[in-house]
Design an enzyme around this catalytic site. Structure first.
Site, short mmCIF file in Angstrom:
data_model
loop_
_atom_site.label_atom_id
_atom_site.label_comp_id
_atom_site.label_asym_id
_atom_site.label_seq_id
_atom_site.Cartn_x
_atom_site.Cartn_y
_atom_site.Cartn_z
N GLU A 130 0.82 -1.21 0.00
CA GLU A 130 0.00 0.00 0.00
C GLU A 130 0.86 1.26 0.00
O GLU A 130 0.50 2.28 -0.60
CB GLU A 130 -0.94 0.00 1.21
N TRP A 135 1.80 1.65 -3.53
CA TRP A 135 0.69 2.23 -4.30
C TRP A 135 0.67 3.75 -4.14
O TRP A 135 0.42 4.48 -5.11
CB TRP A 135 -0.65 1.65 -3.83
N TRP A 155 -21.84 11.34 -18.34
CA TRP A 155 -22.23 10.93 -16.99
C TRP A 155 -23.64 11.46 -16.75
O TRP A 155 -23.82 12.59 -16.30
CB TRP A 155 -21.25 11.49 -15.95
N ASN A 178 -10.51 2.08 3.76
CA ASN A 178 -10.19 1.98 2.33
C ASN A 178 -11.17 1.11 1.56
O ASN A 178 -11.56 1.42 0.43
CB ASN A 178 -8.77 1.45 2.14
N TRP A 197 -16.82 10.95 -11.70
CA TRP A 197 -15.90 10.66 -10.59
C TRP A 197 -15.27 11.93 -10.02
O TRP A 197 -14.88 11.97 -8.86
CB TRP A 197 -14.80 9.70 -11.05
N TRP A 243 -10.04 7.27 -7.01
CA TRP A 243 -11.32 7.52 -7.69
C TRP A 243 -11.28 7.03 -9.13
O TRP A 243 -12.23 6.45 -9.62
CB TRP A 243 -11.66 9.02 -7.62
#
Length: 466
Positions: free
Chosen positions: A275, A278, A306, A341, A359, A382
């Site tokens: 993580e 990431w 959207w 998370n 988003w 996102w």
């Protein structure tokens, strides 16, 4: 650099004294280091932050100021444009150099460029350092010299690079005469009111305590807790965001802990380290592709429609979707400035793939509400959930909030903790769409997941011309 008498260290997102790269270098090179913080001057509303993060910032600055005083110095506070205020300070103090740690986002990058130009114009040397990441910008590259767009090869390359060990606090500060100073920031400076959220204790000492508790009590269970919303994971994300902890120390402590941990715990520790990687992957994506703040990383989805309803966005924000796992997560966000998370993935995918809302709406709202709001990670998360980002979930991966509840909150501990209006409802009733209200004070679902899923597949297919 030859030794000098007086320099300025500019605190940014490195609000600590321990293992602070630029601060340590400044103290080693100069007889006197003037610690400075420049407060932003916006008022009332900001697209990328809000009361929770500013409240935590204020508390962390108070802690930092006290720590500096213990080491013989005084934190100098100015308010306004960072470039303008630093130029004034450099002239006032006749400092010979400016030290700071680099900011990983495009806004900080633009300011750094401005500061280099103004410092050159007045004959002051600038020294900038890597600090927010273990490996940044152009350090982790493909064999052809390009940037990675997929996480696993990036992580493998990241792991092969040598790591710098953390270092402690350097020598004490020296007070440099009388320097005009402002009071430490308060929420009122931005015309903000206290959020009422239950925030973590701010400051470096509190952050170090959180890290210690995580390593002693929870890191061995991280493989499970990372997917169980009602169980705390590390809870140091805001500490890394504000630099209350050094990322080098966090990584080193995790590796050290793994060496002495039982074999069964090492997988959990490695998952946590993954993580951290990431986090740096998203930082380098933002560095190489700053356009992701405005556009989809995957060009196939740029310009995608959207068609979601604005009233559904309001329901999503106001804990009124009728999907208990989604509403519980949003209630946690409102009351703590934090969201687990796994819950972040659920609510993000729900906004984009059940409500068919852009988003970017959710990305901005999270940045305004989260105490740990990190531009790169938030954008990456996102876009991952929306299926538009780097190494993202495929667009046809559409999480079902009802089955997510069954998988990750089977006893409804998380839902009932944050939605007390549902505390008397049997857990199995929270795992499927209700035919009638679950509670007098709780709404019916605002959409049908099965219908929304089909609509999502059509929208994404149309965006790709399929």
């Amino acid at each position: 650099m030859t030794p000098v008498k007086k320099v300025i260290h500019w605190f940014r997102r490195d609000l600590r004294l321990t293992d602070n790269t630029a601060l340590r270098e400044a103290m080693e090179k100069a007889e006197c280091v003037i610690p400075v913080f420049i407060q932003s001057e916006w008022k009332d509303h900001h697209s990328w932050t809000g009361a929770r993060r500013q409240e935590f910032l204020c508390g962390s600055l108070l802690s930092l100021a006290k720590n500096i005083e213990e080491f013989g110095g005084k934190l100098i506070v100015r308010r306004g444009d960072a470039g303008t205020e630093l130029e004034k300070l450099l002239r006032e103090t006749r400092a010979e150099a400016l030290f700071f740690n680099r900011d990983p986002d495009p806004f900080g990058r633009a300011m750094e460029k401005k500061i280099h130009a103004l410092a050159k114009s007045i004959g002051v040397t600038v020294f900038e350092f890597k600090d927010a990441a273990i490996h940044e910008r152009d350090e982790v590259l493909t064999g052809s010299g390009g940037s990675y767009r997929v996480f696993t090869p990036y992580a493998n390359a990241w792991g092969r690079l040598p790591k710098i060990s953390p270092k402690g606090i350097s020598k004490s500060f020296s007070v440099s005469g009388k320097i005009q100073n402002l009071p430490l920031p308060t929420l009122g400076d931005w015309n903000l009111s206290p959020s009422g959220a239950l925030l973590p204790e701010p400051g470096e000492r509190a952050a170090r305590k959180r890290l210690s508790e995580f390593l002693k009590k929870r890191i061995s269970e991280y493989a499970v807790s990372r997917n169980t919303p009602d169980r705390d994971a590390s809870r140091i994300s805001q500490d890394l965001r504000f630099g209350l902890l050094s990322i080098r120390e966090v990584f080193t402590q995790c590796k050290k802990h793994a060496e002495s941990a039982p074999a069964g715990s090492r997988d959990s520790i490695q998952k946590y380290i993954s993580e951290l990687i990431w986090r740096e992957f998203y930082m380098q994506i933002l560095w190489h592709y700053p356009e992701v703040l405005k556009h989809e990383f995957n060009p196939k989805f740029r310009g995608m429609k959207w068609p979601g309803k604005s009233e559904n966005f309001t329901c999503w924000k106001n804990v009124e979707t009728g999907f208990p796992i989604v509403d519980a997560a949003m209630r946690q966000l409102h009351e703590t400035g934090y969201m687990h998370n796994r819950a972040r993935m659920i609510v993000a995918m729900f906004l984009t793939k059940d409500l068919h809302l852009d988003w970017r709406l959710g990305e901005q709202y999270f940045m305004q509400m989260l105490v740990d709001g990190e531009i790169a990670s938030n954008n990456g998360g996102w876009q991952w959930s929306a299926g538009t980002g780097a190494d993202a979930a495929p667009y046809f991966r559409i999480q079902n909030p009802w089955t997510q509840t069954k998988s990750y909150d089977p006893k409804a501990d998380y839902i009932k903790r944050w939605l007390p209006e549902l505390r008397d409802i049997a857990p199995e009733k929270l795992m499927r769409p209700p035919k009638e209200r679950l509670s007098r004070n709780y709404p019916l679902p605002i959409v049908d997941h099965a219908e929304a899923r089909q609509k999502t597949l059509e929208l994404y297919s149309a965006a790709q011309g399929l």
